[in-house]
Design a protein around this motif. Structure first.
Motif, PDB file in Angstrom:
ATOM      1  N   UNK A  24      14.900   8.664   0.315  1.00  0.00           N
ATOM      2  CA  UNK A  24      16.335   8.402   0.242  1.00  0.00           C
ATOM      3  C   UNK A  24      16.586   7.053   0.884  1.00  0.00           C
ATOM      4  N   UNK A  25      17.302   6.191   0.195  1.00  0.00           N
ATOM      5  CA  UNK A  25      17.540   4.848   0.707  1.00  0.00           C
ATOM      6  C   UNK A  25      19.026   4.542   0.679  1.00  0.00           C
ATOM      7  N   UNK A  26      19.460   3.736   1.629  1.00  0.00           N
ATOM      8  CA  UNK A  26      20.860   3.326   1.701  1.00  0.00           C
ATOM      9  C   UNK A  26      20.930   1.859   2.075  1.00  0.00           C
ATOM     10  N   UNK A  27      21.987   1.220   1.650  1.00  0.00           N
ATOM     11  CA  UNK A  27      22.263  -0.146   2.068  1.00  0.00           C
ATOM     12  C   UNK A  27      23.051  -0.106   3.363  1.00  0.00           C
ATOM     13  N   UNK A  28      22.589  -0.841   4.370  1.00  0.00           N
ATOM     14  CA  UNK A  28      23.276  -0.870   5.653  1.00  0.00           C
ATOM     15  C   UNK A  28      24.090  -2.150   5.765  1.00  0.00           C
ATOM     16  N   UNK A  29      25.199  -2.104   6.526  1.00  0.00           N
ATOM     17  CA  UNK A  29      26.128  -3.244   6.513  1.00  0.00           C
ATOM     18  C   UNK A  29      25.653  -4.462   7.269  1.00  0.00           C
ATOM     19  N   UNK A  30      24.714  -4.285   8.194  1.00  0.00           N
ATOM     20  CA  UNK A  30      24.271  -5.430   8.986  1.00  0.00           C
ATOM     21  C   UNK A  30      22.859  -5.163   9.483  1.00  0.00           C
ATOM     22  N   UNK A  31      22.186  -6.222   9.920  1.00  0.00           N
ATOM     23  CA  UNK A  31      20.835  -6.080  10.454  1.00  0.00           C
ATOM     24  C   UNK A  31      20.905  -5.492  11.859  1.00  0.00           C
ATOM     25  N   UNK A  32      19.815  -4.920  12.304  1.00  0.00           N
ATOM     26  CA  UNK A  32      19.762  -4.322  13.629  1.00  0.00           C
ATOM     27  C   UNK A  32      19.067  -2.980  13.611  1.00  0.00           C
ATOM     28  N   UNK A  33      19.155  -2.243  14.718  1.00  0.00           N
ATOM     29  CA  UNK A  33      18.463  -0.966  14.875  1.00  0.00           C
ATOM     30  C   UNK A  33      19.291   0.173  14.285  1.00  0.00           C
ATOM     31  N   UNK A  34      18.589   1.072  13.607  1.00  0.00           N
ATOM     32  CA  UNK A  34      19.214   2.264  13.044  1.00  0.00           C
ATOM     33  C   UNK A  34      18.360   3.476  13.395  1.00  0.00           C
ATOM     34  N   UNK A  35      19.040   4.579  13.678  1.00  0.00           N
ATOM     35  CA  UNK A  35      18.355   5.825  14.013  1.00  0.00           C
ATOM     36  C   UNK A  35      18.339   6.743  12.795  1.00  0.00           C
ATOM     37  N   UNK A  36      17.158   7.221  12.445  1.00  0.00           N
ATOM     38  CA  UNK A  36      16.997   8.144  11.321  1.00  0.00           C
ATOM     39  C   UNK A  36      16.678   9.516  11.897  1.00  0.00           C
ATOM     40  N   UNK A  37      17.567  10.480  11.635  1.00  0.00           N
ATOM     41  CA  UNK A  37      17.423  11.815  12.200  1.00  0.00           C
ATOM     42  C   UNK A  37      17.210  12.833  11.088  1.00  0.00           C
ATOM     43  N   UNK A  38      16.172  13.635  11.239  1.00  0.00           N
ATOM     44  CA  UNK A  38      15.842  14.657  10.254  1.00  0.00           C
ATOM     45  C   UNK A  38      16.619  15.939  10.563  1.00  0.00           C
ATOM     46  N   UNK A  39      17.255  16.510   9.559  1.00  0.00           N
ATOM     47  CA  UNK A  39      17.979  17.774   9.724  1.00  0.00           C
ATOM     48  C   UNK A  39      16.976  18.919   9.596  1.00  0.00           C
ATOM     49  N   UNK A  40      16.595  19.501  10.741  1.00  0.00           N
ATOM     50  CA  UNK A  40      15.566  20.541  10.741  1.00  0.00           C
ATOM     51  C   UNK A  40      15.992  21.776   9.967  1.00  0.00           C
ATOM     52  N   UNK A  41      17.298  21.989   9.856  1.00  0.00           N
ATOM     53  CA  UNK A  41      17.772  23.173   9.140  1.00  0.00           C
ATOM     54  C   UNK A  41      17.460  23.106   7.655  1.00  0.00           C
TER      55      UNK A  41
END
Length: 474
Positions: free
Chosen positions: A88-105
């Motif tokens: 799954x990919x998304x365009x982000x509005x600006x450069x920098x750090x992003x956190x990717x969290x997996x939904x365990x449910x």
């Protein structure tokens, strides 16, 4: 001519050191030149667009669908879901750090993620990937880690059908206390791949320097021309890959003949000093860069229309195109070795490289040999450019500029003027570039600089290079 060759080698090394000081920052900025194309149709990175990609795989490296993932950063928060086609990919509005969290449910019953949260750094022109692997064994514990982006020459150029395994642009090389054996082995394979393709591009520089004493700074654009002609043949003309490879070699070899006939042969006849000719190569390099940019534009382009597929051999997972490119490079490099050692023209080439005046006295035509060297060098560089673009998924107009300093580093490390030295130096550079990404805290953009550090250290101990001959000056 032979008396001046050591002085020319010294001047070339000094010029290389000066260029390194200027070009390393430019290389770091230009790293997206070899960045991968978009992982899927949802987000396509370009000069003004950054993408974040979440990949969820099972134990067999198959995409796991219907897993929820949250991607969040400053003033940005979005939920996405994986599909059976891949990430799954998304365009982000600006450069920098992003956190990717997996939904365990949303994780299928009986499977456990190796981690539930990771951090990536988004940059324009590349896709920042993070891979989660689901296994049947619950992990002892997993903490958030940072994963590298795929703006490096690895199989990150593939789409979601390629496993984000160790070394495949999105590999979690910083997980745990250090890299595992599997990660080291994977990066070793990636280094051999990069080294072989770099050797195919670098051997021409070495042959040209050996026969003329000229360091050609336009050689990088010959590599880009090969990628561009490959893109035109496959994407615009619809030709099969094998036919395009042959045509690219022929067309690029023709450009080598044209260059020597129109520029270098007249300058040699006029007795133009090598330093002035070197400056001409820099001007030619700039002109070719702008011409290529006019033809294909400034964005990254994919040579192959279909999505690359992974293939594991001896525990190393690369795209099928990468394995085929490595095989082609080995065959061509073997041909070059046979040509230089077993044919009359090859032996004449080595004679001209050793002593031009003595070779001419024995009946060898140095001008004809130099013409053949230019033709071969341009053809092999073009082939390397297309294979690089196929292996790494995409290319743009600055591909040659990014590789040029590495090619000079390879031939200088191996020994100026020796074709076999270029091969050895390229393999060393390729391994250092890829293996350096395993160093904890090592930014991936600095991996090229690490190769130049190795070059400097080796030359301090052995100035003539690994296979070069020590020559007396004065």
């Amino acid at each position: 001519m032979t008396a001046d060759r050591p002085n020319l080698a010294t001047a070339a090394r000094r010029l290389l050191a000066t260029l390194a000081a200027v070009a390393i920052p430019a290389m770091i900025v230009a790293t997206p030149a070899m960045a991968a194309s978009a992982p899927d149709a949802e987000c396509t990175p370009d000069a003004s667009t950054a993408c974040v990609v979440a990949i969820v795989l099972d134990g067999q490296s198959n995409p796991v669908p219907d897993v929820g993932v949250n991607i969040s950063g400053a003033d940005f928060d979005v939920d996405v879901t994986t599909t059976k086609e891949g990430p799954a990919s998304v365009e982000v509005p600006h450069v920098g750090s992003y956190t990717i969290t997996l939904d365990e449910a949303t994780v299928p019953d009986g499977l456990f993620p190796d981690a539930t949260e990771r951090v990536v750094t988004a940059q324009n022109g590349i896709a920042a990937r993070s891979a989660f692997r689901l296994t049947t064994t619950p992990p002892e514990g997993a903490e958030p880690t940072a994963t590298p982006t795929d703006g490096q020459p690895t199989d990150a150029a593939t789409d979601g059908t390629v496993p984000a395994d160790e070394g495949l642009g999105g590999a979690d090389t910083t997980r745990g206390s250090g890299p595992s054996f599997g990660q080291i082995w994977q990066q070793f394979g990636s280094g051999i791949r990069f080294g072989l393709l770099l050797a195919l591009a670098s051997v021409g520089i070495s042959l040209i320097y050996g026969t003329t004493g000229l360091s050609s700074f336009s050689h990088g654009e010959q590599v880009t021309l090969g990628a561009m002609f490959g893109f035109i043949g496959i994407q615009w003309m619809g030709l099969p890959v094998w036919l395009t490879l042959i045509l690219v070699m022929v067309v690029c070899a023709a450009t080598g003949w044209l260059q020597d006939a129109a520029i270098w042969a007249p300058l040699r006849r006029r007795g133009t000093p090598v330093t002035q000719m070197m400056i001409v190569t820099i001007g030619l390099s700039l002109a070719l860069q702008y011409i290529i940019q006019m033809v294909i534009g400034g964005r990254s382009l994919r040579v192959l229309p279909q999505n690359p597929r992974p293939l594991e051999i001896a525990g190393i997972t690369l795209s099928t195109a990468s394995w085929l490119s490595m095989g082609a490079a080995i065959v061509v490099i073997g041909f070059i070795a046979w040509f230089l050692t077993r044919t009359r023209i090859g032996r004449a080439t080595r004679a001209v490289s050793d002593n031009t005046a003595l070779a001419a006295a024995t009946g060898i035509n140095p001008d004809l040999i130099v013409r053949i060297v230019w033709i071969m060098s341009a053809g092999f560089a073009g082939l390397a450019g297309m294979l690089l673009a196929i292996s790494f998924g995409s290319f743009n107009w600055s591909l040659g500029m990014l590789l040029l300093l590495l090619m000079f580093a390879a031939v200088t490390l191996g020994g100026l003027g020796t074709a076999f030295g270029a091969l050895l130096g390229s393999l060393v550079i390729g391994l250092v570039v890829e293996m350096s990404t395993l160093i904890p805290g090592m930014p991936s953009d600095l991996r090229y600089a690490s190769a130049l550090v190795i070059l400097i250290l080796v030359l301090l101990v052995r100035p003539q290079g690994l296979l070069g001959r020590a020559e007396r000056i004065g």
